[in-house]
Write an enzyme that holds these catalytic residues in place. Structure first.
Site, mmCIF file in Angstrom:
data_model
loop_
_atom_site.group_PDB
_atom_site.id
_atom_site.type_symbol
_atom_site.label_atom_id
_atom_site.label_comp_id
_atom_site.label_asym_id
_atom_site.label_seq_id
_atom_site.Cartn_x
_atom_site.Cartn_y
_atom_site.Cartn_z
ATOM 1 C CG ASP A 160 -1.728 -1.125 1.447
ATOM 2 O OD1 ASP A 160 -2.055 -1.773 0.447
ATOM 3 O OD2 ASP A 160 -2.088 -1.397 2.612
HETATM 4 N N1 URA Z 1 -1.149 -5.810 4.043
HETATM 5 C C1 URA Z 1 -1.578 -4.543 4.050
HETATM 6 O O1 URA Z 1 -2.584 -4.238 4.662
HETATM 7 N N2 URA Z 1 -0.899 -3.632 3.358
HETATM 8 C C2 URA Z 1 0.223 -3.921 2.673
HETATM 9 O O2 URA Z 1 0.814 -3.033 2.061
HETATM 10 C C3 URA Z 1 0.668 -5.240 2.683
HETATM 11 C C4 URA Z 1 -0.039 -6.178 3.375
#
Ligand code: URA
Length: 235
Positions: free
Chosen positions: A104
């Protein structure tokens, strides 16, 4: 037939600008004859291109590890946001590498890139169940019930069923989470479903690969040992 400058970039000789310089320096030969023009067309099947006397194949597999900072989206292009591609030196972008899976925008840590389509596919395939380990700072503190709920496989608010995952409490409001799949915002949603919303998330490990001391925002190629360790996901 293809342009000599493109062939040199694809072989890992450097970025487009670096290749221009290399050509000017007279370090490239085609069938033994020095060649300085990047627009020269060559046939890689029948002609031999050398850089500093070493033959080039036209393709170099590269696998990179980035310590992704927050604020960059995992995409090859985006109209509004800064992408992780902007963090890669030009010579790697020229090799047409792509991110392996995604983190993310707000998540930091280990993100791989490769130009090897087969490897990319194997590492993101849900069938391979490559474990990914995250450090999270969050509200609340993980309890024994949370740990067993993760182990049993959580069902999220929208009905998404998660596979068994490992939650380790490492302190007040701090946990390590290991998941073997990559659903949308998975770790954040899993933690939120147990009333532990995450304020900071960092991926520290993917398979046998660890982030180690790689500084935030920096990228490096995997070592021979690390590449060998990836092979177990390629069967
Ligand atoms: N899980 C999440 O919530 N975000 C990420 O970036 C990776 C795994």
């Amino acid at each position: 037939m293809e342009r000599l400058d493109k062939f040199l970039c694809d072989s890992g000789a450097g970025s487009r600008n670096q290749v221009k310089v290399i050509l000017k320096q007279g370090r490239v030969t085609v069938d033994g004859v020095p060649e300085g023009s990047g627009s020269r067309k060559i046939d890689p099947k029948t002609q031999q291109v050398c850089l500093d006397g070493q033959p080039l194949s036209g393709w170099r597999r590269v696998v990179l590890m980035l310590n992704k900072p927050a604020g960059f989206v995992t995409a090859t292009e985006d109209k509004r946001e800064k992408t992780v591609m902007e963090l890669l030196p030009a010579q790697y972008r020229a090799l047409d590498v792509k991110p392996v899976g995604r983190l993310d925008k707000a998540t930091e840590g280990l993100l791989l890139f490769t130009n090897d389509g087969g490897l990319l596919h194997d590492l993101i395939s849900p069938k391979k169940e490559v474990p990914k380990r995250y450090y999270a700072r969050h509200e609340g503190t993980a309890t024994a019930e949370d740990i067993s709920a993760f182990a049993d496989g959580l069902t999220l608010g929208d009905g998404t069923v998660c596979r068994s995952a490992v939650l380790e409490c490492i302190g007040q409001g701090e946990s390590m989470i290991t998941v073997c799949e990559g659903k949308y915002h998975q770790v954040r949603r899993m933690m939120a479903s147990r009333n532990m919303p995450v304020s900071y998330l960092q991926r520290q490990q993917e398979g046998a690969l660890t982030l180690g001391e790689l500084p935030r925002g920096q990228v490096r190629e995997l070592t021979e040992e690390e590449l060998a360790a990836l092979e177990c996901w390629q069967k």
